[in-house]
Every structure is written in C-alpha cells, then in structure tokens.
Design a protein around this motif. Structure first.
Motif, short mmCIF file in Angstrom:
data_model
loop_
_atom_site.label_atom_id
_atom_site.label_comp_id
_atom_site.label_asym_id
_atom_site.label_seq_id
_atom_site.Cartn_x
_atom_site.Cartn_y
_atom_site.Cartn_z
N TYR A 112 55.26 27.02 -17.97
CA TYR A 112 55.88 27.32 -16.68
C TYR A 112 55.69 26.16 -15.71
N ALA A 113 54.49 25.56 -15.72
CA ALA A 113 54.23 24.41 -14.84
C ALA A 113 55.10 23.24 -15.23
N SER A 114 55.29 23.01 -16.54
CA SER A 114 56.14 21.89 -17.00
C SER A 114 57.60 22.09 -16.59
N GLN A 115 58.07 23.32 -16.69
CA GLN A 115 59.46 23.60 -16.32
C GLN A 115 59.68 23.38 -14.83
N ARG A 116 58.70 23.74 -14.03
CA ARG A 116 58.83 23.56 -12.59
C ARG A 116 58.85 22.06 -12.23
N ARG A 117 58.06 21.28 -12.96
CA ARG A 117 58.09 19.83 -12.71
C ARG A 117 59.42 19.24 -13.14
N GLY A 118 59.96 19.80 -14.24
CA GLY A 118 61.24 19.30 -14.75
C GLY A 118 62.38 19.64 -13.82
N GLY A 120 44.94 35.27 -25.03
CA GLY A 120 44.46 34.14 -24.25
C GLY A 120 45.26 32.88 -24.53
N ALA A 121 45.50 32.62 -25.82
CA ALA A 121 46.25 31.41 -26.19
C ALA A 121 47.69 31.47 -25.69
N VAL A 122 48.33 32.62 -25.86
CA VAL A 122 49.71 32.78 -25.39
C VAL A 122 49.78 32.67 -23.87
N GLY A 123 48.79 33.26 -23.20
CA GLY A 123 48.76 33.18 -21.75
C GLY A 123 48.61 31.75 -21.26
N ALA A 124 47.70 31.00 -21.87
CA ALA A 124 47.49 29.61 -21.47
C ALA A 124 48.74 28.77 -21.74
N ALA A 125 49.35 28.98 -22.92
CA ALA A 125 50.57 28.23 -23.25
C ALA A 125 51.69 28.56 -22.27
N ASP A 160 32.91 44.75 -37.83
CA ASP A 160 33.79 45.43 -38.77
C ASP A 160 35.23 45.01 -38.53
N ALA A 161 36.14 45.59 -39.30
CA ALA A 161 37.55 45.19 -39.21
C ALA A 161 38.13 45.45 -37.82
N LEU A 162 37.71 46.56 -37.20
CA LEU A 162 38.22 46.89 -35.88
C LEU A 162 37.77 45.85 -34.84
N THR A 163 36.53 45.42 -34.94
CA THR A 163 36.03 44.39 -34.01
C THR A 163 36.76 43.08 -34.22
N TRP A 164 36.94 42.69 -35.49
CA TRP A 164 37.66 41.46 -35.79
C TRP A 164 39.09 41.53 -35.26
N ALA A 165 39.75 42.67 -35.47
CA ALA A 165 41.13 42.81 -35.02
C ALA A 165 41.23 42.72 -33.50
N THR A 166 40.30 43.36 -32.80
CA THR A 166 40.30 43.31 -31.34
C THR A 166 40.05 41.88 -30.85
N ALA A 167 39.10 41.19 -31.50
CA ALA A 167 38.83 39.79 -31.13
C ALA A 167 40.05 38.92 -31.36
N GLY A 168 40.76 39.18 -32.47
CA GLY A 168 41.97 38.41 -32.76
C GLY A 168 43.06 38.64 -31.71
N VAL A 169 43.23 39.88 -31.29
CA VAL A 169 44.22 40.19 -30.26
C VAL A 169 43.86 39.49 -28.95
N LEU A 170 42.58 39.53 -28.58
CA LEU A 170 42.15 38.89 -27.33
C LEU A 170 42.37 37.38 -27.39
N ALA A 171 42.04 36.77 -28.55
CA ALA A 171 42.25 35.33 -28.70
C ALA A 171 43.73 34.98 -28.62
N LEU A 172 44.57 35.80 -29.25
CA LEU A 172 46.01 35.54 -29.24
C LEU A 172 46.56 35.67 -27.82
N LEU A 200 45.12 29.49 -14.59
CA LEU A 200 44.26 29.28 -15.77
C LEU A 200 42.86 29.84 -15.54
N VAL A 201 42.35 29.71 -14.33
CA VAL A 201 41.02 30.27 -14.01
C VAL A 201 41.07 31.79 -14.09
N PHE A 202 42.12 32.41 -13.54
CA PHE A 202 42.24 33.87 -13.63
C PHE A 202 42.35 34.32 -15.08
N LEU A 203 43.10 33.58 -15.88
CA LEU A 203 43.22 33.92 -17.30
C LEU A 203 41.87 33.79 -18.00
#
Length: 313
Positions: A307-313, A297-302, A283-295, A254-257
């Motif tokens: 993965y940690a939950s599956q290993r505990r299971g 990050g969220a997908v990476g964190a999830a 502009d639209a390009l900046t918004w789109a890039t920010a959206g991709v980065l946010a997505l 999570l820190v690396f992410l």
C-alpha cells in the motif's frame, strides 16, 4: 537532556547492580555444583538479574521521555519504587539460594513463607509502578515520532499483561488445596509439578504446561516493540536518498501489526500452557494456530508495504 536524565537516579543504580550481580551468579553456576529442581541452583537468580537489568534500562529510557516537572517527579518516584522492589526480589531469591532451597512458592518454614511474602508484595508493587508509568506515557507524553510513541505505549500495556500471568502461578493447585499442610503453594506448571525436566537455563517444563513462556513473551514486548520502531525509523532514514523512505503512517501500521502479532503469540503460548502442553511439544492444533498467526502477520506486513509503494507510485 533526555539521555542525561535517563542515566541518573535509582534505575541507573539498578542496572549497574544487576550487571555486577550477574557476574556473581554466573560464577556461582561454575563454582557451586548444587542443583535444585533439576537445574543449577544459581540459574534462577541469574535469570532474574538479567531480566531486571533489561527492565531497569528500558524503564530509565522511557522515563526520560516524560515531559513536565510534576509528571517527571511522579515518574521518578515510580521508577525509584520499581528499582527498590526489584532489588528486594533479588535479595530474597539469593538468600534462598545460599540456604539451598527454593524461593518461589516455598512456605515450608516461617522464614521461607516470609521471604515468599516479600517477593509477592514486591511483584504487586512492581506491577503497579509499571502500570503507572504506562499511563503517564500513554496520556501525558507526546513524541514527534508517532510510531515510537505507540510502540512504547503498546509495549508497556502488553508487558503489564505478561506480568499478570504471574498471578496465575501463585494460585494453589487442586492437589495443594486437598492437602493444606503442603510446603509449596502455587506452581509454574499446569497438568503436573515443577519437578519435571526443564529447558536448559530457562527451566521451562518439558513434560507439562508451563506458564513462564507466556510471562516471558508478554513482558519482553517492553523491549521488542520500541526496538522495532527504532529499527523501522533507521531503515526509513537509510532509504530516504533512494526515494523509498518508509513514511510515518507506514511505520505506525507496522508497529500496530507487530503489537497485534505479539499479543496473539503471548495468548497462544498461554493457551498452550493452560491445556497442560509443554512449550516444546505442541500438538497439531497449536501448530495450526501458530501457522495461521504467522500467515496473517506476513500477509499484513506485505499489504502495508504494498500500500505504501502504491501511494508513492
């Protein structure tokens, strides 16, 4: 002992001095109605005072983690140097406020040029001292918590990169090169001058690109990433009794992410500024890039948590 060492020496004095001077600068905002470049004249020294106070506090803590007498001594000198040049920067900025003129990029008179040169040298020395401390933390300090250790290392590296954005600001613009008798050399802004409208208190240009947001975002990785590591450790301990503790490997991922996301955000706002685009008018390009980065990050964190939950299971 680490806490005791952290609160001894010039960095502790720097933090105390910046706290006191912040009160003076805040009083200046209310008692001195002068404006400079569309902003209250005392806003800049207050911003620098707050920034240097946070810097000194964080650096003092980091230096307390260095092990070995010889390395501690070298770290002490690096911290002392950083504290000294930070004070010089604040003094030069305050002198110019008292004189009623700008501090940065101002070469209108020999005194203005001399004070600006002092600030330029101070920034370079501060940069080198921070880099040296970063090298010591990266190579010569072993912490039992790997996620915190890497948060410190990556935070310092990103902060040094954020400081490096400042070197772009001192480059003369095309207009300044065309008129060598200019009283101003360098600029925060891209695609216009610094005289345009600015965000409240921060002063960031609202009409053109501005390099300061990238400078700001990058520098404050120094605080953000270690705080994240400490927060993750606290959450892990709080959840230990429920068997859902975040393992060290999970916290490290999570820190690396977070570091990758922070670098991407810093690069995005720098790219936005270099295109002459105001931070508040993407502009639209900046918004789109920010959206991709946010997505990402969220997908990476999830994914990391799943993965940690599956290993505990």
């Amino acid at each position: 002992m680490a806490t005791v060492r952290a609160w001894h020496g010039p960095l502790a004095c720097l933090v105390a001095a910046m706290a006191g001077w912040a009160v003076v600068c805040t009083s200046g905002l209310f008692l001195d109605g002068r404006m400079l470049g569309g902003a209250p004249i005392w806003a800049k020294p207050l911003k620098f005072t707050i920034s240097f106070g946070l810097y000194g506090l964080t650096l003092a803590w980091m230096l307390s983690l260095i092990t070995g007498p010889r390395r501690r001594r070298t770290g002490w000198w690096a911290g002392t140097t950083a504290a000294t040049v930070a004070v010089l920067e604040i003094i030069a900025t305050t002198v110019q406020v008292v004189r009623g003129t700008s501090s940065h990029f101002n070469v209108a008179t020999p005194l203005d040029a001399a004070l600006y040169a002092v600030m330029g040298v101070a920034v370079v020395v501060l940069y080198c001292a921070t880099l040296l401390i970063g090298v010591f933390l990266a190579l010569f300090t072993e912490l039992p918590d790997r996620s915190l250790a890497w948060a410190l290392r990556l935070g310092l590296l990103i902060a040094v990169a954020g400081l490096s954005v400042g070197f772009l600001m001192v480059l003369p613009t095309a207009q300044q090169l065309a008129a060598p008798d200019q009283s101003v050399i360098g600029s925060h802004s891209v695609g216009g001058d610094d005289a345009g409208g600015g965000l409240f208190f921060l002063g960031w240009n609202t009409r053109h690109g501005d390099l300061r947001p990238a400078h700001f975002v990058g520098m404050h990785a120094l605080q953000a990433l270690p705080l994240l590591a400490l927060a993750l450790r606290a959450v892990s301990r709080a959840r230990a009794d429920r068997g859902t503790r975040l393992g060290e490997g999970t916290r490290l991922r999570l820190v690396f992410l977070a570091a990758a996301t922070w670098v991407s955000l810093s690069a995005l706002v720098l790219w936005q500024a270099l295109r002459g685009q105001s931070i508040i008018h993407p502009d639209a390009l900046t918004w789109a890039t920010a959206g991709v980065l946010a997505l990402l990050g969220a997908v990476g964190a999830a994914g990391i948590i799943r993965y940690a939950s599956q290993r505990r299971g």
